[in-house]
Design a protein around this motif. Structure first.
Motif, short mmCIF file in Angstrom:
data_model
loop_
_atom_site.label_atom_id
_atom_site.label_comp_id
_atom_site.label_asym_id
_atom_site.label_seq_id
_atom_site.Cartn_x
_atom_site.Cartn_y
_atom_site.Cartn_z
N LEU A 4 66.46 -0.44 31.27
CA LEU A 4 67.24 -1.19 32.26
C LEU A 4 68.64 -1.44 31.73
N GLU A 5 69.58 -1.55 32.66
CA GLU A 5 70.89 -2.11 32.38
C GLU A 5 70.98 -3.36 33.23
N THR A 6 71.61 -4.40 32.71
CA THR A 6 71.60 -5.71 33.37
C THR A 6 72.98 -6.36 33.36
N THR A 7 73.06 -7.48 34.06
CA THR A 7 74.31 -8.25 34.09
C THR A 7 74.44 -9.17 32.88
N GLY A 8 73.36 -9.32 32.12
CA GLY A 8 73.36 -10.21 30.96
C GLY A 8 72.02 -10.17 30.26
N LEU A 9 71.75 -11.19 29.46
CA LEU A 9 70.57 -11.19 28.60
C LEU A 9 69.41 -12.06 29.09
N SER A 10 69.60 -12.85 30.14
CA SER A 10 68.57 -13.77 30.59
C SER A 10 67.82 -13.24 31.82
N PRO A 11 66.52 -12.97 31.68
CA PRO A 11 65.75 -12.51 32.84
C PRO A 11 65.73 -13.51 34.00
N GLU A 12 65.91 -14.78 33.69
CA GLU A 12 65.88 -15.81 34.73
C GLU A 12 67.21 -15.93 35.47
N ARG A 13 68.33 -15.68 34.79
CA ARG A 13 69.65 -15.88 35.40
C ARG A 13 70.40 -14.60 35.73
N ASP A 14 70.08 -13.51 35.04
CA ASP A 14 70.83 -12.27 35.19
C ASP A 14 70.06 -11.25 36.03
N GLY A 15 70.78 -10.22 36.48
CA GLY A 15 70.18 -9.23 37.36
C GLY A 15 70.14 -7.85 36.75
N ILE A 16 69.29 -7.02 37.29
CA ILE A 16 69.18 -5.61 36.90
C ILE A 16 70.21 -4.82 37.69
N VAL A 17 70.95 -3.93 37.01
CA VAL A 17 71.94 -3.10 37.70
C VAL A 17 71.58 -1.61 37.67
N GLU A 18 70.61 -1.24 36.84
CA GLU A 18 70.18 0.16 36.80
C GLU A 18 68.81 0.26 36.18
N ILE A 19 67.99 1.16 36.72
CA ILE A 19 66.68 1.46 36.16
C ILE A 19 66.59 2.97 35.96
N GLY A 20 66.15 3.37 34.78
CA GLY A 20 65.90 4.77 34.49
C GLY A 20 64.51 4.89 33.87
N ALA A 21 63.77 5.90 34.28
CA ALA A 21 62.42 6.09 33.75
C ALA A 21 62.06 7.57 33.81
N LEU A 22 61.17 7.95 32.93
CA LEU A 22 60.58 9.28 32.99
C LEU A 22 59.20 9.21 32.39
N ARG A 23 58.46 10.25 32.61
CA ARG A 23 57.07 10.27 32.13
C ARG A 23 56.94 11.09 30.86
N VAL A 24 56.01 10.64 30.02
CA VAL A 24 55.56 11.40 28.88
C VAL A 24 54.09 11.68 29.14
N VAL A 25 53.75 12.95 29.21
CA VAL A 25 52.39 13.35 29.52
C VAL A 25 51.87 14.21 28.37
N ASP A 26 50.76 13.80 27.78
CA ASP A 26 50.15 14.52 26.67
C ASP A 26 51.14 14.79 25.54
N GLY A 27 51.96 13.79 25.23
CA GLY A 27 52.91 13.91 24.14
C GLY A 27 54.14 14.74 24.45
N ARG A 28 54.31 15.11 25.71
CA ARG A 28 55.47 15.90 26.11
C ARG A 28 56.27 15.15 27.17
N ILE A 29 57.59 15.23 27.02
CA ILE A 29 58.48 14.57 27.97
C ILE A 29 58.58 15.44 29.21
N ASP A 30 58.33 14.86 30.37
CA ASP A 30 58.40 15.58 31.64
C ASP A 30 59.55 15.02 32.46
#
Length: 183
Positions: A4-30
């Protein structure tokens, strides 16, 4: 894997500005199984939140870049569907997981991955005599590099985190856990 990238360090006060994710399947990055989006940050009452200049300096994400992006209320159900019942991995899972738990709770959703794994903790086990375990140092230690402009952007960070995860498991002699394998 997620980051995640966020507006700050507090989960209660700050917001998420970007989410990136990918899968690892059987030890391989997909990388064909990926989740990547900017997020227009909002307050607990749903009002648009501005990205402070100090956060913009870290990740380079501006208010203009997120002005037309979906809000976390729109994005989080999709991301939770992407994760499903799988486990997750993040570099400093306490930070990213804390933001996911806080946002899910605020929206009446549930953040319950099967397991949460942390590449910082794996790095500490693999390199117990080293003091620094941030992602930049870990990448250098493992001979990994970020794509141009990829450092401190969610997908760039998650690509390196995934590579580090696979290498750390190998160094530690562990069977690869499939944290975001397809259901």
């Amino acid at each position: 894997m997620f980051d995640l990238e966020t507006t700050g360090l507090s989960p209660e006060r700050d917001g998420i500005v970007e989410i990136g994710a990918l899968r690892v399947v059987d030890g391989r990055i997909d990388e064909s199984q990926r989740f990547e989006t900017l997020v227009r940050p909002t307050t607990a009452t749903g009002e648009t939140m501005l990205i402070p200049w100090h956060a913009q300096r870290v990740h380079g994400i501006s208010n203009d870049m997120v002005s037309r992006a979906p809000t976390i209320a729109e994005v989080l159900p999709e991301f939770l569907d992407f994760v499903g019942a799988s486990g997750v991995v993040a570099h400093n899972i306490g930070f990213d997981g804390g933001f996911m738990r806080a946002n899910a709770a605020r929206l009446g959703l549930s953040w319950r991955p099967a397991a949460e794994h942390c590449t910082v903790q794996l790095s500490r086990r693999a390199f117990p005599k080293e003091r620094a375990h941030n992602l930049t140092v870990l990448a250098e230690r493992l001979g990994l590099s970020f794509a141009p402009g990829g450092r401190h952007r969610s997908f760039g960070d998650v690509q390196v985190t995934a590579q580090a995860y696979v290498r750390l498991l190998d160094l530690l002699g562990q069977a690869a856990v499939t944290p975001a394998a397809s259901r």
